[in-house]
Design a protein around this motif. Structure first.
Motif, PDB file in Angstrom:
ATOM      1  N   LEU A 287       0.856  -1.195   0.000  1.00 33.99           N
ATOM      2  CA  LEU A 287       0.000   0.000   0.000  1.00 33.99           C
ATOM      3  C   LEU A 287       0.889   1.240   0.000  1.00 33.99           C
ATOM      4  O   LEU A 287       1.026   1.953   0.990  1.00 33.99           O
ATOM      5  CB  LEU A 287      -0.928   0.000   1.232  1.00 33.99           C
ATOM      6  CG  LEU A 287      -2.230  -0.786   1.081  1.00 33.99           C
ATOM      7  CD1 LEU A 287      -2.900  -0.996   2.435  1.00 33.99           C
ATOM      8  CD2 LEU A 287      -3.184  -0.054   0.128  1.00 33.99           C
ATOM      9  N   SER A 288       1.497   1.484  -1.137  1.00 35.77           N
ATOM     10  CA  SER A 288       2.406   2.626  -1.278  1.00 35.77           C
ATOM     11  C   SER A 288       2.488   3.028  -2.742  1.00 35.77           C
ATOM     12  O   SER A 288       2.067   2.281  -3.640  1.00 35.77           O
ATOM     13  CB  SER A 288       3.809   2.282  -0.754  1.00 35.77           C
ATOM     14  OG  SER A 288       4.425   1.314  -1.583  1.00 35.77           O
ATOM     15  N   ASP A 289       3.042   4.196  -2.984  1.00 34.04           N
ATOM     16  CA  ASP A 289       3.207   4.704  -4.344  1.00 34.04           C
ATOM     17  C   ASP A 289       4.025   3.763  -5.217  1.00 34.04           C
ATOM     18  O   ASP A 289       3.860   3.723  -6.441  1.00 34.04           O
ATOM     19  CB  ASP A 289       3.903   6.071  -4.307  1.00 34.04           C
ATOM     20  CG  ASP A 289       3.254   7.039  -3.350  1.00 34.04           C
ATOM     21  OD1 ASP A 289       3.538   6.937  -2.131  1.00 34.04           O
ATOM     22  OD2 ASP A 289       2.472   7.888  -3.813  1.00 34.04           O
ATOM     23  N   ARG A 290       4.895   3.002  -4.582  1.00 27.59           N
ATOM     24  CA  ARG A 290       5.814   2.138  -5.318  1.00 27.59           C
ATOM     25  C   ARG A 290       5.078   1.124  -6.200  1.00 27.59           C
ATOM     26  O   ARG A 290       5.596   0.716  -7.248  1.00 27.59           O
ATOM     27  CB  ARG A 290       6.714   1.416  -4.317  1.00 27.59           C
ATOM     28  CG  ARG A 290       7.705   0.472  -4.952  1.00 27.59           C
ATOM     29  CD  ARG A 290       8.559  -0.189  -3.896  1.00 27.59           C
ATOM     30  NE  ARG A 290       9.501  -1.133  -4.478  1.00 27.59           N
ATOM     31  CZ  ARG A 290      10.317  -1.900  -3.773  1.00 27.59           C
ATOM     32  NH1 ARG A 290      10.312  -1.816  -2.462  1.00 27.59           N
ATOM     33  NH2 ARG A 290      11.136  -2.734  -4.384  1.00 27.59           N
ATOM     34  N   TYR A 291       3.885   0.698  -5.793  1.00 27.44           N
ATOM     35  CA  TYR A 291       3.162  -0.344  -6.532  1.00 27.44           C
ATOM     36  C   TYR A 291       2.016   0.199  -7.372  1.00 27.44           C
ATOM     37  O   TYR A 291       1.314  -0.559  -8.024  1.00 27.44           O
ATOM     38  CB  TYR A 291       2.669  -1.417  -5.557  1.00 27.44           C
ATOM     39  CG  TYR A 291       3.817  -2.247  -5.038  1.00 27.44           C
ATOM     40  CD1 TYR A 291       4.280  -3.344  -5.741  1.00 27.44           C
ATOM     41  CD2 TYR A 291       4.481  -1.884  -3.868  1.00 27.44           C
ATOM     42  CE1 TYR A 291       5.369  -4.083  -5.298  1.00 27.44           C
ATOM     43  CE2 TYR A 291       5.565  -2.611  -3.406  1.00 27.44           C
ATOM     44  CZ  TYR A 291       6.008  -3.714  -4.123  1.00 27.44           C
ATOM     45  OH  TYR A 291       7.094  -4.424  -3.682  1.00 27.44           O
ATOM     46  N   LEU A 292       1.853   1.508  -7.380  1.00 29.52           N
ATOM     47  CA  LEU A 292       0.816   2.128  -8.196  1.00 29.52           C
ATOM     48  C   LEU A 292       1.121   1.947  -9.678  1.00 29.52           C
ATOM     49  O   LEU A 292       2.197   2.307 -10.160  1.00 29.52           O
ATOM     50  CB  LEU A 292       0.718   3.619  -7.855  1.00 29.52           C
ATOM     51  CG  LEU A 292      -0.303   4.446  -8.640  1.00 29.52           C
ATOM     52  CD1 LEU A 292      -1.723   3.963  -8.362  1.00 29.52           C
ATOM     53  CD2 LEU A 292      -0.159   5.929  -8.281  1.00 29.52           C
ATOM     54  N   GLY A 293       0.186   1.351 -10.419  1.00 34.39           N
ATOM     55  CA  GLY A 293       0.357   1.158 -11.852  1.00 34.39           C
ATOM     56  C   GLY A 293       1.327   0.057 -12.233  1.00 34.39           C
ATOM     57  O   GLY A 293       1.704  -0.053 -13.408  1.00 34.39           O
TER      58      GLY A 293
ATOM     59  N   PHE B 239      -7.096  -3.960  -6.420  1.00 31.68           N
ATOM     60  CA  PHE B 239      -6.077  -3.303  -5.610  1.00 31.68           C
ATOM     61  C   PHE B 239      -5.524  -2.071  -6.318  1.00 31.68           C
ATOM     62  O   PHE B 239      -5.303  -1.030  -5.682  1.00 31.68           O
ATOM     63  CB  PHE B 239      -4.948  -4.301  -5.298  1.00 31.68           C
ATOM     64  CG  PHE B 239      -3.841  -3.731  -4.474  1.00 31.68           C
ATOM     65  CD1 PHE B 239      -4.062  -3.312  -3.169  1.00 31.68           C
ATOM     66  CD2 PHE B 239      -2.556  -3.616  -4.993  1.00 31.68           C
ATOM     67  CE1 PHE B 239      -3.022  -2.788  -2.398  1.00 31.68           C
ATOM     68  CE2 PHE B 239      -1.516  -3.094  -4.242  1.00 31.68           C
ATOM     69  CZ  PHE B 239      -1.754  -2.679  -2.935  1.00 31.68           C
ATOM     70  N   GLN B 240      -5.326  -2.163  -7.627  1.00 28.52           N
ATOM     71  CA  GLN B 240      -4.861  -0.997  -8.368  1.00 28.52           C
ATOM     72  C   GLN B 240      -5.894   0.132  -8.337  1.00 28.52           C
ATOM     73  O   GLN B 240      -5.541   1.309  -8.230  1.00 28.52           O
ATOM     74  CB  GLN B 240      -4.528  -1.384  -9.809  1.00 28.52           C
ATOM     75  CG  GLN B 240      -3.215  -2.144  -9.952  1.00 28.52           C
ATOM     76  CD  GLN B 240      -2.009  -1.319  -9.517  1.00 28.52           C
ATOM     77  OE1 GLN B 240      -1.871  -0.152  -9.892  1.00 28.52           O
ATOM     78  NE2 GLN B 240      -1.141  -1.912  -8.719  1.00 28.52           N
ATOM     79  N   ASP B 241      -7.164  -0.225  -8.400  1.00 31.98           N
ATOM     80  CA  ASP B 241      -8.216   0.793  -8.267  1.00 31.98           C
ATOM     81  C   ASP B 241      -8.124   1.486  -6.921  1.00 31.98           C
ATOM     82  O   ASP B 241      -8.304   2.708  -6.808  1.00 31.98           O
ATOM     83  CB  ASP B 241      -9.606   0.158  -8.419  1.00 31.98           C
ATOM     84  CG  ASP B 241      -9.901  -0.300  -9.839  1.00 31.98           C
ATOM     85  OD1 ASP B 241      -9.136   0.074 -10.755  1.00 31.98           O
ATOM     86  OD2 ASP B 241     -10.885  -1.044 -10.032  1.00 31.98           O
ATOM     87  N   LEU B 242      -7.825   0.703  -5.892  1.00 34.21           N
ATOM     88  CA  LEU B 242      -7.688   1.275  -4.548  1.00 34.21           C
ATOM     89  C   LEU B 242      -6.488   2.208  -4.475  1.00 34.21           C
ATOM     90  O   LEU B 242      -6.571   3.315  -3.919  1.00 34.21           O
ATOM     91  CB  LEU B 242      -7.552   0.146  -3.523  1.00 34.21           C
ATOM     92  CG  LEU B 242      -7.354   0.583  -2.063  1.00 34.21           C
ATOM     93  CD1 LEU B 242      -8.540   1.397  -1.570  1.00 34.21           C
ATOM     94  CD2 LEU B 242      -7.135  -0.624  -1.169  1.00 34.21           C
TER      95      LEU B 242
ATOM     96  N   ILE C 121      -4.201  -9.677  -0.431  1.00 30.80           N
ATOM     97  CA  ILE C 121      -4.795  -8.929  -1.545  1.00 30.80           C
ATOM     98  C   ILE C 121      -5.523  -9.873  -2.488  1.00 30.80           C
ATOM     99  O   ILE C 121      -6.636  -9.581  -2.952  1.00 30.80           O
ATOM    100  CB  ILE C 121      -3.703  -8.123  -2.289  1.00 30.80           C
ATOM    101  CG1 ILE C 121      -3.243  -6.943  -1.433  1.00 30.80           C
ATOM    102  CG2 ILE C 121      -4.222  -7.616  -3.645  1.00 30.80           C
ATOM    103  CD1 ILE C 121      -1.973  -6.281  -1.930  1.00 30.80           C
ATOM    104  N   ASP C 122      -4.918 -11.024  -2.763  1.00 27.48           N
ATOM    105  CA  ASP C 122      -5.548 -12.017  -3.638  1.00 27.48           C
ATOM    106  C   ASP C 122      -6.889 -12.468  -3.055  1.00 27.48           C
ATOM    107  O   ASP C 122      -7.883 -12.604  -3.786  1.00 27.48           O
ATOM    108  CB  ASP C 122      -4.636 -13.232  -3.822  1.00 27.48           C
ATOM    109  CG  ASP C 122      -3.380 -12.903  -4.615  1.00 27.48           C
ATOM    110  OD1 ASP C 122      -3.357 -11.849  -5.287  1.00 27.48           O
ATOM    111  OD2 ASP C 122      -2.420 -13.703  -4.554  1.00 27.48           O
ATOM    112  N   THR C 123      -6.923 -12.707  -1.757  1.00 25.52           N
ATOM    113  CA  THR C 123      -8.159 -13.135  -1.098  1.00 25.52           C
ATOM    114  C   THR C 123      -9.187 -12.015  -1.084  1.00 25.52           C
ATOM    115  O   THR C 123     -10.385 -12.242  -1.312  1.00 25.52           O
ATOM    116  CB  THR C 123      -7.857 -13.583   0.353  1.00 25.52           C
ATOM    117  OG1 THR C 123      -6.858 -14.599   0.340  1.00 25.52           O
ATOM    118  CG2 THR C 123      -9.107 -14.121   1.039  1.00 25.52           C
TER     119      THR C 123
END
Length: 353
Positions: free
Chosen positions: A222-228, A259-262, A250-252
């Protein structure tokens, strides 16, 4: 002391707010988690870890969370504690929360007291600020014996706060009904995993029990690093125990696309408040009922911890206030997720069969 980890602007932020537990101990609302020194997140240089702890304390983040099963965590804290005592300077008050996680077996008083004495020796303290008790198997009722002894030892001054880790609401009610005073329960709580809202929060509010929450940043996912970013699946990409654990969550919960939408929504909120996505995710949990504090993993001795500290300080700043429109936008996404209570159960049930 080296300042490589700690950019100057952090020191000018507001003081870190604290919460008082039922036994009187005041802890920071953002707690430094030490699971990352357990060995499951890579090698740890103890000297650098101790040095980095000084940086967190200098920033006002004075509460550390560890466990007797987190590898050298208690010993690293002990080394840090010893250095503070021997410095000859007026050191700030530091709060040390540890966990007692026994293996199945007899829980007579000698066994319990010996475990606490071991933690005290490692941490180089004369008494324990807070002992958070974890038990693996509810079918083995000896957890009630252990808690009875812990309560007695608390009365004798060996520990100040008696707390729990990953206990469900039913067991929490069972324990408190026996007259055992519980200060806090450490459970997973994030914008993804909101199981404590189902019934745990209500019971804690009614019984003066604080929730200390972990997984708030999903191990850094849950950080900018994984956005997109493309969904990580390999061991190379999920290179720590935290990343692997929370990727499974996250998978569950709903999968990578949701998650990307979040993340997009959290980033939009973050821009409105001139802060990071991580700060918004942390603030969201801090504002939940019964949450006394969130536990954010310490990057002890790891490059880049300065930004990590800045995000933690910003998340608990009085200037960061999530508006109704922020919450509505976040909840518009989380409503589309699966029901984790139905899939996993109450808080802590993921650790038990």
């Amino acid at each position: 002391m080296s300042r490589n980890f700690f950019p100057g602007p952090v020191s000018r932020m507001s003081p870190v707010p604290k919460v008082r537990l039922s036994g009187g101990l005041e802890v920071c609302r953002v707690v430094n988690g030490m699971w990352q020194v357990s060995g499951a997140h890579g090698a740890v240089d103890r000297a650098r870890a101790v040095e980095a702890m000084q940086v967190y304390v200098a920033a006002g983040l004075t509460t550390f969370d560890m466990a007797d099963i987190y590898g050298p965590a208690e010993e690293i804290f002990g080394q840090f504690n010893s250095q503070m005592k021997s410095s000859g300077e007026a050191a700030p008050a530091v709060q040390s929360l540890t966990k007692y996680v026994p293996r199945p077996g007899p829980m007579d008083r000698k066994v319990v007291e010996k475990a606490l004495q071991r933690s005290m020796a490692r941490m180089q303290v004369d008494s324990l600020d807070c002992v958070q008790f974890h038990w693996w198997d509810y079918r083995d009722k000896r957890y009630l014996e252990a808690l009875g002894h812990l309560s007695d030892l608390q009365q004798e001054g060996l520990l100040r706060e008696l707390a729990l880790t990953n206990f469900d609401t039913h067991r929490l009610e069972e324990i408190t009904s026996r007259g055992i005073r519980i200060s806090s329960n450490q459970v997973q709580y994030s914008v993804i995993d909101q199981r404590p809202a189902a019934k745990m929060e209500r019971f804690c509010l009614a019984n003066d029990i604080q929730l200390l929450t972990y997984g708030t940043l999903a191990g850094g996912l849950l950080s900018d690093r994984y956005l997109g970013k493309v969904e990580p699946n390999s061991r190379v990409e999920l290179y720590t125990a935290s990343l692997a654990k929370y990727k499974n969550m996250i998978d569950t919960w709903g999968g990578w696309s949701l998650f990307q939408d979040l993340l997009v929504t959290l980033e939009t909120v973050a821009k409105r408040h001139d802060c990071s996505l991580a700060s918004v995710a942390t603030r969201y949990v801090l504002d939940r009922p019964a949450v006394g504090g969130v536990i954010v993993g310490c990057r002890l001795g790891v490059a880049g911890a300065g930004q990590h500290i800045s995000d933690s300080l910003r998340s608990c700043s009085p200037d960061l206030k999530l508006a109704a429109e922020d919450l509505a936008a976040i909840e518009a996404v989380t409503r589309r997720s699966r029901d984790l209570v139905e899939l996993i159960g109450d808080c802590g049930d993921e650790y038990r069969s």
